[in-house]
Design a protein around this motif. Structure first.
Motif, PDB file in Angstrom:
ATOM      1  N   CYS A 272      75.499  37.130  55.537  1.00 23.32           N
ATOM      2  CA  CYS A 272      74.211  37.074  54.850  1.00 23.32           C
ATOM      3  C   CYS A 272      74.157  35.834  53.969  1.00 23.32           C
ATOM      4  N   VAL A 273      73.172  34.964  54.227  1.00 24.86           N
ATOM      5  CA  VAL A 273      73.029  33.726  53.453  1.00 24.86           C
ATOM      6  C   VAL A 273      72.174  33.941  52.208  1.00 24.86           C
ATOM      7  N   ASP A 274      71.743  35.188  51.985  1.00 25.73           N
ATOM      8  CA  ASP A 274      70.965  35.554  50.796  1.00 25.73           C
ATOM      9  C   ASP A 274      69.687  34.722  50.684  1.00 25.73           C
ATOM     10  N   CYS A 275      69.017  34.539  51.821  1.00 27.20           N
ATOM     11  CA  CYS A 275      67.770  33.762  51.826  1.00 27.20           C
ATOM     12  C   CYS A 275      66.591  34.565  51.291  1.00 27.20           C
ATOM     13  N   GLY A 276      66.672  35.897  51.345  1.00 32.48           N
ATOM     14  CA  GLY A 276      65.622  36.761  50.829  1.00 32.48           C
ATOM     15  C   GLY A 276      64.416  36.914  51.730  1.00 32.48           C
ATOM     16  N   MET A 310      69.600  33.995  61.524  1.00 31.56           N
ATOM     17  CA  MET A 310      70.908  33.944  62.176  1.00 31.56           C
ATOM     18  C   MET A 310      70.924  32.908  63.285  1.00 31.56           C
ATOM     19  N   ASP A 311      69.808  32.785  64.017  1.00 29.31           N
ATOM     20  CA  ASP A 311      69.731  31.765  65.066  1.00 29.31           C
ATOM     21  C   ASP A 311      69.824  30.359  64.475  1.00 29.31           C
ATOM     22  N   LYS A 312      69.182  30.147  63.325  1.00 26.16           N
ATOM     23  CA  LYS A 312      69.181  28.814  62.716  1.00 26.16           C
ATOM     24  C   LYS A 312      70.557  28.411  62.208  1.00 26.16           C
ATOM     25  N   VAL A 313      71.295  29.371  61.633  1.00 30.12           N
ATOM     26  CA  VAL A 313      72.614  29.039  61.075  1.00 30.12           C
ATOM     27  C   VAL A 313      73.721  29.201  62.104  1.00 30.12           C
ATOM     28  N   GLY A 314      73.379  29.690  63.297  1.00 26.46           N
ATOM     29  CA  GLY A 314      74.367  29.792  64.365  1.00 26.46           C
ATOM     30  C   GLY A 314      75.248  31.023  64.306  1.00 26.46           C
ATOM     31  N   TYR A 315      74.778  32.084  63.648  1.00 29.54           N
ATOM     32  CA  TYR A 315      75.550  33.322  63.573  1.00 29.54           C
ATOM     33  C   TYR A 315      74.989  34.326  64.589  1.00 29.54           C
TER      34      TYR A 315
END
Length: 477
Positions: A272-276, A310-315
């Protein structure tokens, strides 16, 4: 649990301590500006929206055998559903429909949680539509939020007036459509065009229209959070194998932002990148990462939002997904989850639901196109005629529940020598009712003193299989 209020004489007491936290109550007035999102589940929501709304707005216009296909004619006390005509005597089918709806809700909730709320509830669908209109007129969620904070000027007034004007048009059309299921919709159009609407029609058009306008235009998520009873009692239908929108905290925590190309695993961070964004798209304004909450309507907007991040950060996708409590704890995959959706509770609900649907379908399919009610004349219990015969008076109410003219013959059985004065053959128009007065006469020696059982036999002259046998009491002095 409520904490005791510290005494003013206590050295630990501080100004304001012990007073209720008003912020909890003020939160109910916080307007939510959901961020629009695209994705698989959002697409499915719109598919369900257009399917349900097309049925609601279009079905009342569908012609059928020279009339409206769906019409609940309260004045004539007839409910038309395609080829079927239901009368007040068919109230058993309404009871079965309500029971089937209840068990269907139990079954779907036990399996998929609040899927009805997220994909088929009228409150959700109209709120989704009104939010789409709001975005098209006022702009994206952050623009709308800034607009509401600005003082009123000509531009803001113009945008607000345009938005609420569209809201009112849709709401009044919704009220008109609703009334069109009780008053023939083409008659209703003529009455609107000629300004000849009845008072009750005017009341219900505006009542239902203003209810739609208020619920979807203003209350919105407040209906789901504070007024809808389903959110409150859904917990009794949930269990650890119920499919709900879940956040995989084991995979996502500890959450936090990260730099590009940073090895977040080495840094001790979760996915979780905590983007909100999951909070920004939620129509009820909750954070799904806090766990399952009664405010969650299962719309899955947060799933689409998280999958895009998740697609943008590659996860891998699925940090927020449809899953179950047991699946998260035991790391089950899709096949294991599907297997556990079929369990004793859902089997019982499913069997009961299938039996109810089967019984209702069988009852409707085998329903005879004629109904007969026998009503005794209470004014004259029995009397002796000049010929020495004993006479009782009745009224037969014969209902033709089909959409074709039928002829019925009437006969009396049960007492030797019984005959009657009245029509022996009657013709009833489609969906019509005929009251037939009948005076039955029998020889004095035909029966015993008091009540004697007789039967009225009403038979279709063209089809002997269509016959009704109704019993009645014949009184002998």
């Amino acid at each position: 649990m409520n904490q005791p209020t510290p005494s003013s004489s206590s050295p630990a007491a501080k100004p304001g301590e012990g007073k209720p936290d008003k912020s909890r109550f003020m939160a109910v007035n916080r307007k939510i500006y959901p961020r629009s999102i695209t994705g698989v589940f959002t697409t499915w929501r719109w598919i369900f929206f257009w399917a349900i709304q097309s049925v609601f707005y279009g079905l009342c216009w569908l012609p059928w055998n020279g009339r409206q296909a769906f019409l609940f004619d309260l004045t004539e006390r007839k409910f038309y559903v395609f080829d079927l005509i239901f009368w007040p005597q068919d109230v058993i089918y309404l009871a079965l429909l309500l029971i089937i709806s209840a068990y269907g809700l139990f079954l779907f909730t036990a399996i998929g949680g609040r899927l009805f709320c997220g994909y088929a509830c009228p409150q959700t669908l109209f709120t989704e539509l009104f939010l789409w209109i709001e975005e098209k007129i006022e702009g994206p969620y952050n623009v709308r939020q800034k607009l509401d904070q600005q003082p009123m000027d000509a531009r803001k007034f113009r945008l607000k007036a345009a938005k609420h004007g569209v809201y009112l048009l849709i709401s009044l059309w919704t009220g008109f459509t609703f009334v069109g299921y009780f008053t023939p919709v083409r008659t209703l159009v003529h009455e609107v065009m000629t300004f000849s609407l009845g008072p009750w029609e005017i009341f219900w058009i505006f009542f239902y229209g203003l209810a739609t306008y208020g619920n979807a235009g203003f209350l919105r998520e407040q209906m789901c959070l504070f007024m809808c009873p389903y959110a409150r009692f859904q917990s009794v239908m949930f269990d650890p194998d119920t499919l709900v929108v879940t956040y995989d905290s084991e995979r996502g925590e500890p959450r936090g932002p990260r730099k590009k190309n940073e090895d977040y695993k080495t840094a001790g961070k979760g996915d979780c990148v905590d983007c909100g964004i999951c909070v920004q798209v939620c129509p009820t304004g909750i954070d799904i990462r806090d766990g399952l909450q009664y405010e969650c309507i299962g719309c899955s907007a947060c799933i689409d939002a998280c999958d895009q991040v998740m697609d943008k950060v590659g996860y891998p996708r699925g940090l927020i997904r449809y899953s179950t409590e047991h699946a998260l704890e035991r790391h089950w995959g899709g096949k294991e989850i599907a297997a556990h959706l079929i369990r004793p509770r859902t089997l019982v609900y499913g069997v009961i639901l299938a039996l109810l649907v089967g019984a209702t379908a069988w009852g409707i399919a085998t329903r005879l196109p004629v109904r007969v009610d026998v009503i005794r004349d209470r004014g004259v219990m029995s009397r002796e005629t000049d010929e020495g015969m004993i006479e009782n008076l009745y009224r037969l109410q014969i209902m033709n529940v089909s959409e074709e003219t039928r002829r019925y013959s009437i006969a009396i059985t049960g007492l030797a020598g019984a005959d009657f004065i009245g029509d022996h053959v009657v013709e009833i128009p489609p969906a019509g009712t005929l009251t037939v007065p009948v005076a039955i006469r029998v020889p004095a020696e035909s029966g015993r003193q008091g009540k004697n059982l007789i039967h009225f036999n009403v038979t279709d002259t063209a089809d002997a299989t269509v016959a009704v046998r109704e019993k009645a009491s014949f009184l002998m002095p």
